[in-house]
Design a protein around this motif. Structure first.
Motif, PDB file in Angstrom:
ATOM      1  N   ARG A  84       0.817  -1.212   0.000  1.00  0.00           N
ATOM      2  CA  ARG A  84       0.000   0.000   0.000  1.00  0.00           C
ATOM      3  C   ARG A  84       0.853   1.267   0.000  1.00  0.00           C
ATOM      4  O   ARG A  84       0.333   2.383   0.086  1.00  0.00           O
ATOM      5  N   GLY A  85       2.194   1.103  -0.097  1.00  0.00           N
ATOM      6  CA  GLY A  85       3.084   2.255  -0.119  1.00  0.00           C
ATOM      7  C   GLY A  85       3.176   2.971   1.201  1.00  0.00           C
ATOM      8  O   GLY A  85       3.457   4.181   1.244  1.00  0.00           O
ATOM      9  N   ALA A  86       2.963   2.226   2.304  1.00  0.00           N
ATOM     10  CA  ALA A  86       2.902   2.866   3.622  1.00  0.00           C
ATOM     11  C   ALA A  86       3.929   2.290   4.592  1.00  0.00           C
ATOM     12  O   ALA A  86       3.761   2.414   5.805  1.00  0.00           O
ATOM     13  N   LEU A  87       4.990   1.676   4.057  1.00  0.00           N
ATOM     14  CA  LEU A  87       6.006   1.088   4.934  1.00  0.00           C
ATOM     15  C   LEU A  87       7.290   1.897   4.820  1.00  0.00           C
ATOM     16  O   LEU A  87       7.937   1.909   3.767  1.00  0.00           O
ATOM     17  N   ASP A  88       7.665   2.582   5.906  1.00  0.00           N
ATOM     18  CA  ASP A  88       8.867   3.410   5.846  1.00  0.00           C
ATOM     19  C   ASP A  88      10.097   2.619   6.285  1.00  0.00           C
ATOM     20  O   ASP A  88      10.000   1.536   6.869  1.00  0.00           O
ATOM     21  N   ALA A  89      11.264   3.190   5.982  1.00  0.00           N
ATOM     22  CA  ALA A  89      12.528   2.509   6.273  1.00  0.00           C
ATOM     23  C   ALA A  89      12.723   2.306   7.765  1.00  0.00           C
ATOM     24  O   ALA A  89      13.293   1.292   8.197  1.00  0.00           O
ATOM     25  N   ALA A  90      12.266   3.259   8.574  1.00  0.00           N
ATOM     26  CA  ALA A  90      12.457   3.138  10.022  1.00  0.00           C
ATOM     27  C   ALA A  90      11.712   1.925  10.575  1.00  0.00           C
ATOM     28  O   ALA A  90      12.213   1.228  11.476  1.00  0.00           O
ATOM     29  N   THR A  91      10.510   1.652  10.038  1.00  0.00           N
ATOM     30  CA  THR A  91       9.748   0.482  10.497  1.00  0.00           C
ATOM     31  C   THR A  91      10.449  -0.806  10.089  1.00  0.00           C
ATOM     32  O   THR A  91      10.559  -1.753  10.882  1.00  0.00           O
ATOM     33  N   LEU A  92      10.928  -0.851   8.857  1.00  0.00           N
ATOM     34  CA  LEU A  92      11.696  -2.027   8.431  1.00  0.00           C
ATOM     35  C   LEU A  92      12.912  -2.223   9.321  1.00  0.00           C
ATOM     36  O   LEU A  92      13.238  -3.353   9.719  1.00  0.00           O
ATOM     37  N   ASP A  93      13.601  -1.136   9.629  1.00  0.00           N
ATOM     38  CA  ASP A  93      14.790  -1.219  10.469  1.00  0.00           C
ATOM     39  C   ASP A  93      14.438  -1.796  11.842  1.00  0.00           C
ATOM     40  O   ASP A  93      15.150  -2.649  12.383  1.00  0.00           O
ATOM     41  N   ARG A  94      13.335  -1.335  12.404  1.00  0.00           N
ATOM     42  CA  ARG A  94      12.943  -1.820  13.730  1.00  0.00           C
ATOM     43  C   ARG A  94      12.669  -3.316  13.705  1.00  0.00           C
ATOM     44  O   ARG A  94      13.142  -4.060  14.564  1.00  0.00           O
ATOM     45  N   PHE A  95      11.920  -3.770  12.689  1.00  0.00           N
ATOM     46  CA  PHE A  95      11.555  -5.185  12.656  1.00  0.00           C
ATOM     47  C   PHE A  95      12.675  -6.075  12.121  1.00  0.00           C
ATOM     48  O   PHE A  95      12.591  -7.294  12.240  1.00  0.00           O
ATOM     49  N   SER A  96      13.720  -5.492  11.545  1.00  0.00           N
ATOM     50  CA  SER A  96      14.869  -6.303  11.128  1.00  0.00           C
ATOM     51  C   SER A  96      15.584  -6.903  12.334  1.00  0.00           C
ATOM     52  O   SER A  96      16.368  -7.842  12.185  1.00  0.00           O
ATOM     53  N   ARG A  97      15.279  -6.393  13.511  1.00  0.00           N
ATOM     54  CA  ARG A  97      15.875  -6.905  14.751  1.00  0.00           C
ATOM     55  C   ARG A  97      14.858  -7.666  15.594  1.00  0.00           C
ATOM     56  O   ARG A  97      15.072  -7.885  16.793  1.00  0.00           O
ATOM     57  N   SER A  98      13.761  -8.062  14.967  1.00  0.00           N
ATOM     58  CA  SER A  98      12.725  -8.792  15.684  1.00  0.00           C
ATOM     59  C   SER A  98      13.277 -10.084  16.278  1.00  0.00           C
ATOM     60  O   SER A  98      14.196 -10.711  15.730  1.00  0.00           O
ATOM     61  N   ARG A  99      12.712 -10.506  17.367  1.00  0.00           N
ATOM     62  CA  ARG A  99      13.117 -11.783  17.971  1.00  0.00           C
ATOM     63  C   ARG A  99      12.603 -12.961  17.142  1.00  0.00           C
ATOM     64  O   ARG A  99      13.037 -14.094  17.327  1.00  0.00           O
ATOM     65  N   GLU A 100      11.659 -12.702  16.231  1.00  0.00           N
ATOM     66  CA  GLU A 100      11.030 -13.761  15.451  1.00  0.00           C
ATOM     67  C   GLU A 100      11.705 -13.899  14.089  1.00  0.00           C
ATOM     68  O   GLU A 100      11.754 -12.959  13.300  1.00  0.00           O
ATOM     69  N   ARG A 101      12.189 -15.093  13.827  1.00  0.00           N
ATOM     70  CA  ARG A 101      12.824 -15.370  12.537  1.00  0.00           C
ATOM     71  C   ARG A 101      11.879 -15.094  11.372  1.00  0.00           C
ATOM     72  O   ARG A 101      12.281 -14.539  10.343  1.00  0.00           O
TER      73      ARG A 101
END
Length: 743
Positions: free
Chosen positions: A476-493
């Protein structure tokens, strides 16, 4: 419309040996292979069902049969839980020009407790061997019908298509058992598809994108007809695609390997086709289930079957009349398929499972191209035993001791469900449900979707909800880089894998995006690292080279899928050639040298030649060495040509080793359009003459003389051919080469 059934292989070899033996007065009776021509006669659907053998607790239910459908080929569910099926009377011959074709797309719905479709409606008829089908809504579908993929549209809502628009054209149809098939929505909203054996196609999108295909390939298209691009090259006749929960894409194929996990951009074996310089994409299966005729594949990513069957791969084996099952194990990001007992074995040899789909109810749906004959080449297309009218669709359910109850269609209506219902489905145990809900949310014209999904993702509770929710926001064109960065360190594989896959589909990168990829390259999980490497490979920047070299330096060679993706990504970074002149240590130079044959530049050829001349171990692996030599010859220039020949003449004088080098140079020059002259010719003649005097190397010398058209070898070959003291084998080899030199 099913796999290229060159099985059993004796069926192809028999005529060749029969011709040879006939010269000796021996005649072989040529019989049709029994696996390809069933010895029995047709059974009713009830009789066929009685012939099925399934594991305890499983049952096969009849969904539909003739005369309501003809020969089913591809299956797909829509947002109302209805099952769409393409079927054909015409196969194997396209309807003649000026003749109305008789094939159709049918919609099955209102499934009873016994699995039977109580509503059967023709959506479109007058189609010509329609194979691929994919509903885009309750009123639109993409359908292949010779020679194009069409968008069929029901304008008035009466359940029958009123308009047909060309979406993608033009597909070849010289061979009608592959063409365009297995249309499958991915997490990213693209539609993935197969291109079948032996056909030549040039297909365009409305945005000017265009691809050319010959024989087996996979590709992806935009639903609106705007764009087409290749996904993988090769395979013989892929006929079936399926995603797993982590976004890995699998195909089934014939005559190469029955299952591949497809790596974007990789080349796979086909009949005599070259790779891309990096070698073929890695295998994940070492057996063929007793057949090279495979059609239809499903990954069981649901919970209605017992645990032992979950995350298994099921493929249709149309030659042996059964459904095979493989269990996966993993070495890092690399799967290995282990054969389990066959899932369904039919005593009715007419059972021909050509497509298998995971339904939203957790059942497996099987398209049964019920037929006495299955071979497209081995049995004449005109054989009167070919059936045109019978076909069945089966629903396989589990109702044993561990059942959660007989699976019923999921009660959500994805077309009219609320946002909350769809968001709730993102955590559903069935991948088919999660993917359908993801697509519904991504494409819904409701401005409230984005904040609703964002709020749910921010809670970071269920990994499936987060992973699919991130895809919704991206689409939907609503995912910013900061959100991706945050979830790139998620505890979930699960989340970290999908973050990197989304990154690979993100076109405009900021430094934050690149930082997300760097986090992925350092992840403890091999699949996350592999997805990060793929993302880097999609964005060419000089600073990406060293991290990819480092990834290859540290990767387990047994993780072949990670290694191949990293090699492709590094190859794509090396196109400008500057990195080849950088100061690398010896280990890293070998990594670059391994990838260089995939880089079609003079800089890569010069680097490889320098590496060969400086590496004392360069000749230890003849296959790798010859691949490098061929690349240098193909991509080099007059300077590298002279240096390459001079280097080759100094290498050890072992006849097979030297012959390999000579062949590699010759092949590279052929591809570049350079003649076999000068010092190279002198090198080859010098070796050949000496080998003709060596009894152990005569055959090699004779063969090479004919291949390279070295007329200077004619006289010594003639002396050998007319020497009564030479063995018959050697004289025959010499005669063959003489014929090649001067027919």
């Amino acid at each position: 419309m099913m796999a290229d059934l060159r099985y059993p292989r004796a069926g192809l070899i028999l005529p060749f040996f029969a011709a040879i033996l006939a010269t000796a007065g021996v005649v072989l009776a040529q019989e049709e292979p029994p696996a390809l021509v069933a010895p029995s006669e047709a059974r009713s659907p009830e009789e066929e069902r009685a012939a099925f053998r399934l594991p305890p607790g499983f049952d096969a239910q009849l969904v539909a049969a003739e005369p309501d459908i003809a020969k089913p080929m591809n299956l797909a569910f829509d947002d109302l839980g209805r099952l769409w099926v393409t079927s054909s009377y015409e196969y194997p011959y396209p309807a003649a020009e000026g003749t109305a074709p008789r094939d159709k797309v049918t919609i099955l719905s209102d499934f009873g407790p016994d699995g039977r479709a109580r509503s059967i409606q023709t959506f479109a008829d007058g189609l010509n061997i329609p194979i691929g089908v994919l509903p885009l809504s309750d009123r639109e579908a993409l359908v292949h019908s010779i020679p194009q993929i069409q968008k069929l549209i029901d304008d008035d809502g009466d359940g029958h298509a009123d308009r047909r628009e060309t979406a993608y054209a033009t597909f070849g149809f010289r061979d009608t058992h592959g063409m365009a098939s297995a249309f499958t929505f991915g997490f990213d909203g693209w539609i993935y598809a197969c291109h079948g054996f032996a056909n030549d196609s040039e297909v365009a999108g409305s945005d000017g994108s265009s691809v050319r295909f010959n024989s087996g390939n996979t590709y992806r298209i935009a639903a609106d007809g705007s764009h087409i691009e290749p996904w993988t090259r090769g395979q013989v006749n892929p006929f079936g695609l399926a995603f797993d929960a982590l976004g890995n894409l699998y195909s089934c194929d014939c005559h190469s390997r029955p299952i591949y996990q497809l790596l974007r951009g990789a080349y796979y074996p086909s009949f005599g086709k070259p790779d891309d310089g990096l070698g073929y994409g890695p295998e994940m299966i070492s057996h063929d289930h007793g057949s090279t005729g495979i059609g239809g594949i499903a990954v069981y990513a649901a919970d209605a079957f017992p645990a032992a069957y979950r995350d298994n791969i099921f493929i249709g084996n149309v030659v042996t009349s059964r459904i095979n099952r493989d269990r996966l194990s993993w070495t890092g990001s690399t799967p290995t398929a282990h054969a389990e007992p066959d899932f369904l074995v039919s005593e009715d040899a007419w059972f021909r499972p050509v497509d298998i789909e995971l339904g939203p109810d957790g059942a497996l749906y099987v398209a049964d191209f019920y037929n006495k004959i299955i071979g497209h080449y081995e049995v004449p297309l005109t054989h009167p035993g070919r059936d045109r009218g019978r076909g069945r669709i089966w629903r396989i359910v589990y109702d044993g001791d561990k059942a959660k109850g007989t699976p019923a269609p999921h009660d959500a209506d994805w077309l009219h469900a609320t946002n909350d219902e769809l968001i709730g489905d993102l955590a559903h145990p069935n991948l088919a449900v999660r993917l359908r809900s993801t697509r519904a949310l991504a494409e819904r014209r409701d401005q409230g979707v984005t904040p609703d999904v964002s709020a749910t993702v921010d809670l970071d509770r269920d990994p499936w909800t987060v992973g699919h929710g991130l895809w919704v926001l991206h689409r939907r064109g609503a995912l910013d880089a900061a959100t991706l960065d945050r979830f790139s360190r998620s505890r979930e594989r699960i989340v970290r894998v999908h973050v990197q896959r989304i990154l690979a589909e993100t076109s405009d990168w900021s430094e934050t995006h690149r930082g997300v990829a760097m986090v992925g390259l350092a992840d403890e999980d091999a699949l996350v690292r592999r997805c990060a490497a793929e993302a880097l490979g999609r964005h060419r920047r000089p600073e990406n080279i060293e991290p990819l070299v480092g990834l290859l330096r540290s990767s387990d060679p047994a993780d072949t899928h990670l290694v191949h993706v990293a090699r492709m990504a590094l190859r794509d970074q090396l196109m400008d050639g500057a990195a080849f002149s950088a100061d690398w240590n010896e280990r890293d130079r070998r990594i670059l040298a391994d990838v260089a044959p995939g880089v079609p530049t003079l800089a890569s050829a010069r680097f490889l030649l320098e590496q060969l001349r400086s590496d004392p171990n360069a000749g230890n692996d003849a296959a790798t060495l010859n691949r490098s030599v061929q690349h240098i010859a193909r991509r080099g220039d007059a300077v590298t040509d002279a240096e390459l020949v001079a280097w080759g003449r100094t290498m050890r004088d072992d006849p097979p080793f030297q012959a390999g080098l000579i062949r590699a140079v010759h092949q590279g020059w052929l591809e570049r359009g350079v003649g076999w002259e000068g010092a190279a010719r002198e090198w080859a003649i010098e070796r050949l003459v000496s080998w003709l005097e060596d009894s152990s190397s005569v055959g090699l010398a004779a063969e090479l003389a004919g291949q390279l058209k070295l007329g200077e070898a004619y006289d010594p070959l003639e002396r050998l051919a007319t020497n009564p003291e030479a063995s018959a084998d050697r004289r025959g080899q010499a005669l063959g080469s003489l014929a090649a030199l001067d027919a």
